[in-house]
Scaffold this motif. Sequence first.
Motif, PDB file in Angstrom:
ATOM      1  N   TRP A  68       0.834  -1.208   0.000  1.00  0.00           N
ATOM      2  CA  TRP A  68       0.000   0.000   0.000  1.00  0.00           C
ATOM      3  C   TRP A  68       0.869   1.259   0.000  1.00  0.00           C
ATOM      4  N   LEU A 123     -17.298  -8.766  -0.698  1.00  0.00           N
ATOM      5  CA  LEU A 123     -15.848  -8.680  -0.620  1.00  0.00           C
ATOM      6  C   LEU A 123     -15.209  -9.082  -1.940  1.00  0.00           C
ATOM      7  N   SER A 124     -15.889  -9.939  -2.688  1.00  0.00           N
ATOM      8  CA  SER A 124     -15.376 -10.340  -4.000  1.00  0.00           C
ATOM      9  C   SER A 124     -15.255  -9.136  -4.931  1.00  0.00           C
ATOM     10  N   LEU A 126     -14.466  -6.019  -4.102  1.00  0.00           N
ATOM     11  CA  LEU A 126     -13.252  -5.297  -3.743  1.00  0.00           C
ATOM     12  C   LEU A 126     -12.014  -6.038  -4.242  1.00  0.00           C
ATOM     13  N   TRP A 127     -11.954  -7.348  -3.990  1.00  0.00           N
ATOM     14  CA  TRP A 127     -10.808  -8.153  -4.430  1.00  0.00           C
ATOM     15  C   TRP A 127     -10.670  -8.112  -5.945  1.00  0.00           C
ATOM     16  N   ILE A 130      -9.441  -4.592  -7.314  1.00  0.00           N
ATOM     17  CA  ILE A 130      -8.013  -4.387  -7.066  1.00  0.00           C
ATOM     18  C   ILE A 130      -7.191  -5.240  -8.032  1.00  0.00           C
ATOM     19  N   ASN A 131      -7.615  -6.468  -8.246  1.00  0.00           N
ATOM     20  CA  ASN A 131      -6.884  -7.409  -9.097  1.00  0.00           C
ATOM     21  C   ASN A 131      -6.835  -6.960 -10.547  1.00  0.00           C
ATOM     22  N   VAL A 147      -2.618  -8.950  -3.951  1.00  0.00           N
ATOM     23  CA  VAL A 147      -4.023  -8.532  -3.946  1.00  0.00           C
ATOM     24  C   VAL A 147      -4.693  -8.948  -2.639  1.00  0.00           C
ATOM     25  N   TYR A 148      -4.427 -10.165  -2.191  1.00  0.00           N
ATOM     26  CA  TYR A 148      -4.950 -10.603  -0.892  1.00  0.00           C
ATOM     27  C   TYR A 148      -4.436  -9.693   0.223  1.00  0.00           C
ATOM     28  N   THR A 151      -6.059  -6.178   0.105  1.00  0.00           N
ATOM     29  CA  THR A 151      -7.439  -6.298   0.568  1.00  0.00           C
ATOM     30  C   THR A 151      -7.487  -6.436   2.079  1.00  0.00           C
ATOM     31  N   LEU A 155      -9.238  -3.861   4.877  1.00  0.00           N
ATOM     32  CA  LEU A 155     -10.188  -4.363   5.871  1.00  0.00           C
ATOM     33  C   LEU A 155      -9.714  -4.045   7.286  1.00  0.00           C
TER      34      LEU A 155
END
Length: 356
Positions: A68, A123-124, A126-127, A130-131, A147-148, A151, A155
């Motif tokens: 980040w 949440l999918s 957001l993931w 970003i991906n 990515v994980y 995320t 959170l």
Amino acid sequence: MKKAILAALLNTCLLGACLLAQAADAPWQAIGRAATPAEIKAWDIDVRADFQGLPKGRGSVAQGEQVWENRCAGCHGSFGESNEVFTPIVGGTTEADIKSGHVAALSNGSVPQRTTLMKVAHLSTLWDYINRAMPWDAPKSLTTDEVYAVTAHILNLGGVVPADFVLSNDNIADVQQHLPNRNGLVRQPGLWDIKGKPDVLNTACMANCPTEARQTSSLPDFARNAHGNLAEQNRPLGGVRGTDTTRPPRAALAPAAAVVAAAAAPAKATAGGDAQQVLNKNGCLACHGVSNKIIGPALRDVAVKYQGRADRAAYLQAKIRSGGSGAWGAMPMPPQSQLKEADLQAIVQWLASGAQ
């Protein structure tokens, strides 16, 4: 099932021309082929709300914080608060929201600006975003584990997971049950509840329908270029291009290729051939106009400011690589670690020679 649908769509695109060409003379009969597994895999990156399509991987909050700060904070702020350009990602949610799955601030108006964590219900989503779309200047450049991690960091900033949490494909469904707005989706009855009948009985436009759209508003001339050339503020990726606000409005729409060429023309005339290609390729003109400020300073202003320094080439090279803020105001410039060395040298030499 999803891969089968993708394969069918791709094969339809690839083989459609072949089917049409069978009635024609050679050599067009050979057009078309089946989609390869690699081509299907390249398309098949979406993640559904039930996490179908989610790749295996894991990333901790601590790892996400590192990514980040290097790749995301320049636009979104160190704490997801963002800045005067981008809307905030974190904020506006409470522990009570996490328990109920409804964000109270969306109803009572207690927060002046809605954030990502206030609105997102899956949440999918957001993931997946970003991906496929982040970072802004280099989409799809993060690894699956990164990515994980990113995320997980978001959170954690929102109080959804603790600081020592590790998000993975094994526990992401459990984390979904703590998302603040997970129960916030509302089905609009007129769009969803059709009681088994197709919605084809609308009478509003079944007769005397308008054949042309009438423009009812437009950008006034005095404000057209108030925030810099919009054509230089879009990523050089995808089909979206900003209109060239340094020129008068077009009376009619031009072909897409002509619009892109027109948008690139002002910078091309001033930036030089090689430098222009490098600036466009790396998305530099999205934040920096050649002769006008956009988000960051005009590139010619940068060149003028450092012309008196004997070490300006080395100084500019270090600043571009490391990023930072303060030299041109509070707006930070993210580190450009992804920039290839040859591209970096081309930009630095162009700036050091006066950006002409």
